[in-house]
Scaffold this active site. Structure first.
Site, short mmCIF file in Angstrom:
data_model
loop_
_atom_site.label_atom_id
_atom_site.label_comp_id
_atom_site.label_asym_id
_atom_site.label_seq_id
_atom_site.Cartn_x
_atom_site.Cartn_y
_atom_site.Cartn_z
CB ALA A 166 -8.28 32.23 109.88
CG ASN A 209 -11.82 33.24 101.25
OD1 ASN A 209 -12.14 32.82 100.15
ND2 ASN A 209 -12.05 34.48 101.63
CG HIS A 263 -11.02 29.77 112.40
ND1 HIS A 263 -12.03 29.92 111.47
CD2 HIS A 263 -10.54 31.02 112.65
CE1 HIS A 263 -12.17 31.20 111.17
NE2 HIS A 263 -11.28 31.89 111.88
#
Length: 259
Positions: free
Chosen positions: A121, A181, A211
């Site tokens: 991501a 993850n 993120h």
């Protein structure tokens, strides 16, 4: 002309369906030979869907992509690499188990398979892996997400706004198995599960997953940030994750698991 790559996929939820859509755009390069799913009856006799991994492996895939969660990763990963088939895991957090990860690596080395860790991501994983060779002093991953992303997959009580968790990547993977993850990917590319620090924040004003990665060391420092739209309201995965799995399966933008 070289033959097309043959792909197998474990799981056909939101992530598996998005991955399928991306790979379908590259029919000249690759074909999907089958899916492993828990309930074959849902697919009305469609022969692409099988209940057992052995049935998929019998179709001789070159690469199997796991899109079904950490339990499925633990169930199937060893058999995949023992068959000499490259593995692209979405559920990188499962690799937090050091003994199991070493067993998986040993099996891959024996068979010649590779475990391709996708970027997931965020961007900057290539820079992190390069910085490890030069020297890293600190790695911090900060995830800021709307409550709907966190509350379905976290057993604790969420605050209305702000810090939910601060600790090691190893602790984060245990507490947020569906949401971090990416922390596993960062830990494996950089300084490991104990030395990688993770912050999880909740922000009700967000509609996307934010993120951020902060890295400092002998090489200098860098900070990357991505605001990732989710696959759906019910899926915690950012849309770019499916793209990263497709890219890794097609042969680029991945880190080979080595330790």
């Amino acid at each position: 002309m070289s033959r097309r790559l043959r792909f197998g996929i474990v799981g056909y939820g939101a992530l598996g369906q998005a991955l399928t859509s991306h790979l379908a755009q590259h029919e000249e390069l690759a074909e999907i030979v089958g899916y492993v799913v828990r309930d074959v009856s849902r697919f009305n006799g469609d022969g692409r869907f099988v209940a057992e991994l052995d049935e998929l492996l019998a179709r001789k895939p070159d690469v199997v992509i796991e899109c079904a969660g950490q339990q499925a990763m633990r169930q199937h990963a060893l058999s995949i690499v023992r068959a000499g088939v490259d593995l692209v895991p979405a559920s990188v957090g499962a690799l937090v188990d050091d003994a199991w990860r070493r067993e998986l690596l040993a099996a891959a080395h024996a068979s010649g398979a590779r475990i391709r860790i996708p970027t997931g991501a965020i961007v900057g994983i290539d820079g992190l892996a390069a910085a490890r060779h030069v020297g890293i002093d600190s790695v911090v991953y900060r995830g800021t997400m709307p409550p709907s992303t966190l509350k379905a997959h976290y057993d604790g009580v969420l605050p209305e706004h702000g810090l939910v968790f601060e600790g090691t990547a190893r602790e984060a993977v245990r507490l947020f198995p569906k949401n971090v993850n990416l922390a596993g990917t960062i830990a494996l590319a950089g300084v490991g599960f104990e030395q990688t620090r993770v912050e999880m924040h909740v922000d009700p004003a967000l509609t996307a997953n934010v993120h951020e990665l902060f890295v400092r060391g002998a090489f200098g420092e860098f900070h990357v940030r991505i605001s990732g739209l989710r696959l759906s309201e019910s899926s915690p995965s950012s849309r770019i994750v499916a793209g990263s799995l497709a890219q890794s399966a097609l042969g680029s933008n991945f880190t080979v698991l080595q330790r």
